[in-house]
Design a protein around this motif. Structure first.
Motif, PDB file in Angstrom:
ATOM      1  N   TRP A 206     -30.180  17.877  11.613  1.00  0.00           N
ATOM      2  CA  TRP A 206     -29.888  19.225  12.570  1.00  0.00           C
ATOM      3  C   TRP A 206     -30.028  20.349  11.460  1.00  0.00           C
ATOM      4  O   TRP A 206     -29.386  21.404  12.013  1.00  0.00           O
ATOM      5  CB  TRP A 206     -28.069  18.688  12.377  1.00  0.00           C
ATOM      6  N   TRP A 207     -30.427  20.389  10.615  1.00  0.00           N
ATOM      7  CA  TRP A 207     -30.624  21.765   9.577  1.00  0.00           C
ATOM      8  C   TRP A 207     -31.296  22.383   9.860  1.00  0.00           C
ATOM      9  O   TRP A 207     -32.228  22.190  11.121  1.00  0.00           O
ATOM     10  CB  TRP A 207     -31.853  21.855   8.360  1.00  0.00           C
ATOM     11  N   ASP A 208     -31.279  24.047  11.304  1.00  0.00           N
ATOM     12  CA  ASP A 208     -32.113  24.623  11.430  1.00  0.00           C
ATOM     13  C   ASP A 208     -31.161  24.720  12.555  1.00  0.00           C
ATOM     14  O   ASP A 208     -32.295  25.459  14.023  1.00  0.00           O
ATOM     15  CB  ASP A 208     -33.144  25.303  10.943  1.00  0.00           C
ATOM     16  N   GLU A 238     -30.187  23.713  22.402  1.00  0.00           N
ATOM     17  CA  GLU A 238     -30.823  24.702  21.905  1.00  0.00           C
ATOM     18  C   GLU A 238     -30.245  26.097  23.075  1.00  0.00           C
ATOM     19  O   GLU A 238     -30.252  26.518  22.726  1.00  0.00           O
ATOM     20  CB  GLU A 238     -31.937  24.592  21.281  1.00  0.00           C
ATOM     21  N   SER A 239     -30.702  25.334  24.341  1.00  0.00           N
ATOM     22  CA  SER A 239     -30.216  26.521  25.282  1.00  0.00           C
ATOM     23  C   SER A 239     -29.134  25.550  26.545  1.00  0.00           C
ATOM     24  O   SER A 239     -29.210  24.431  26.168  1.00  0.00           O
ATOM     25  CB  SER A 239     -31.472  26.693  26.563  1.00  0.00           C
ATOM     26  N   ALA A 240     -28.983  26.127  27.649  1.00  0.00           N
ATOM     27  CA  ALA A 240     -28.402  25.324  28.542  1.00  0.00           C
ATOM     28  C   ALA A 240     -28.778  24.766  30.135  1.00  0.00           C
ATOM     29  O   ALA A 240     -30.059  24.975  29.436  1.00  0.00           O
ATOM     30  CB  ALA A 240     -27.252  27.364  29.457  1.00  0.00           C
ATOM     31  N   PRO A 241     -27.664  23.478  29.699  1.00  0.00           N
ATOM     32  CA  PRO A 241     -29.208  22.878  30.059  1.00  0.00           C
ATOM     33  C   PRO A 241     -29.799  23.144  31.587  1.00  0.00           C
ATOM     34  O   PRO A 241     -28.918  24.072  32.502  1.00  0.00           O
ATOM     35  CB  PRO A 241     -28.041  21.101  30.914  1.00  0.00           C
ATOM     36  N   MET A 242     -30.480  22.788  32.336  1.00  0.00           N
ATOM     37  CA  MET A 242     -31.409  22.958  33.138  1.00  0.00           C
ATOM     38  C   MET A 242     -30.391  22.529  34.751  1.00  0.00           C
ATOM     39  O   MET A 242     -29.718  21.659  34.651  1.00  0.00           O
ATOM     40  CB  MET A 242     -32.775  21.838  33.493  1.00  0.00           C
ATOM     41  N   GLY A 243     -30.462  23.691  35.377  1.00  0.00           N
ATOM     42  CA  GLY A 243     -29.341  23.885  36.530  1.00  0.00           C
ATOM     43  C   GLY A 243     -27.956  24.207  36.496  1.00  0.00           C
ATOM     44  O   GLY A 243     -27.316  24.446  37.050  1.00  0.00           O
ATOM     45  N   GLY A 244     -27.432  24.340  35.196  1.00  0.00           N
ATOM     46  CA  GLY A 244     -26.668  24.865  34.952  1.00  0.00           C
ATOM     47  C   GLY A 244     -26.253  26.285  35.026  1.00  0.00           C
ATOM     48  O   GLY A 244     -26.765  26.975  34.956  1.00  0.00           O
ATOM     49  N   PRO A 245     -24.373  26.770  35.345  1.00  0.00           N
ATOM     50  CA  PRO A 245     -24.494  28.064  35.600  1.00  0.00           C
ATOM     51  C   PRO A 245     -25.216  28.995  33.908  1.00  0.00           C
ATOM     52  O   PRO A 245     -24.756  28.237  32.566  1.00  0.00           O
ATOM     53  CB  PRO A 245     -23.091  28.045  35.720  1.00  0.00           C
ATOM     54  N   VAL A 246     -25.484  30.227  34.148  1.00  0.00           N
ATOM     55  CA  VAL A 246     -25.727  31.240  33.106  1.00  0.00           C
ATOM     56  C   VAL A 246     -24.732  32.287  33.527  1.00  0.00           C
ATOM     57  O   VAL A 246     -23.728  32.304  34.277  1.00  0.00           O
ATOM     58  CB  VAL A 246     -27.308  31.847  33.549  1.00  0.00           C
TER      59      VAL A 246
END
Length: 274
Positions: A206-208, A238-246
């Motif tokens: 999980w480095w980096d 690495e980023s919010a799941p697709m369809g999740g709130p921003v």
């Protein structure tokens, strides 16, 4: 002519000339401080780190001036990223003069190393730093106010169970366990800590990457995390799941979610309850 990434250190002598060994000791911690801040401002596994070399030394009145610059091979990095640790150091000194808290991008270790530079020694009254970016300055002194606030910033005030999410930026195995570092992009600070050897393989993979570390967090009186004794870890997307709130969709969803408190005060209270 290419832009030069440089820093100038001013060492002001006391009533007598500085002891040579003490003068060298004052400067010895500075490259490590710059390396800490470079890793925090430009994180990444394969980022080439700058090598700082002495460009000029002069003596004017009661002060010695040492200018260091990034060696030519370091300039595979762009000028702005090479200047980042220098400007972060100078702004961090200004921040410490104002508040007894960890400045942005500073870890507990970085502040302690800065204290090694700042503490008066035989024949040395004060040390100041300045960025050199076309012009020199202004100088920021590592004076008694800065030193006292730095000591307060790294003083342990409380321990609690909690978690920190960020990018894993360091992993070293010792006979007693793992030493880790996590960069939290929200607070813009690096938190160091320890972890059991049983997590070695997971953390190596999980480095980096973004991870959540859970365990006992040591904080200063401002509620900032100084270190974490990790009990378990989890790899995060690495980023919010697709369809999740921003974030933009959440702003204003509940105008009184902090109960009338400022966001900073509310977060500080929640951290203390964690």
């Amino acid at each position: 002519m290419a832009a030069v990434s440089a820093m100038e250190v001013q060492v002001t002598q006391g009533e007598r000339q500085p002891d040579f060994t003490q003068w060298l000791s004052t400067l010895r911690a500075m490259p490590v401080v710059l390396l800490d801040l470079d890793r925090a401002t430009t994180p990444g596994k394969n980022v080439p780190r700058p090598h700082w070399v002495v460009d000029d030394i002069r003596h004017e009145g009661a002060s010695f001036y040492v200018r260091v610059t990034a060696a030519p091979h370091s300039r595979r990095r762009d000028h702005e990223s090479l200047m980042a640790p220098v400007t972060t150091l100078v702004s961090g000194v200004k921040s410490l003069r104002r508040d007894p808290e960890l400045p942005a991008f500073f870890s507990e270790d970085t502040v302690r190393r800065l204290l090694d530079v700042a503490n008066p020694r035989d024949g040395i009254r004060e040390v100041s730093v300045a960025a050199v970016n076309g012009a020199v300055g202004p100088y920021e002194a590592l004076d008694e106010v800065v030193r006292e606030h730095a000591r307060t910033a790294v003083r342990q005030a409380e321990k609690s169970i909690g978690s920190i999410t960020g990018r894993l930026t360091a992993l070293n195995a010792t006979s007693k366990g793992l030493r880790i570092a996590l960069h939290d992009p929200v607070s813009r600070r690096t938190v160091k800590g320890t972890a059991p050897l049983s997590l070695k393989e997971d953390l190596r993979m999980w480095w980096d990457h973004r991870v959540t570390l859970r365990g006992t967090i040591t904080r200063n009186q401002a509620g900032q995390a100084l270190m974490i004794a990790v009990r378990d870890a989890e790899l995060m997307p690495e980023s919010a799941p697709m369809g999740g709130p921003v974030a933009d969709q959440l702003y204003g969803a509940d105008e009184n979610w902090t109960g009338g408190m400022s966001v900073d005060d509310y977060v500080s209270r929640v951290r203390r309850r964690a």
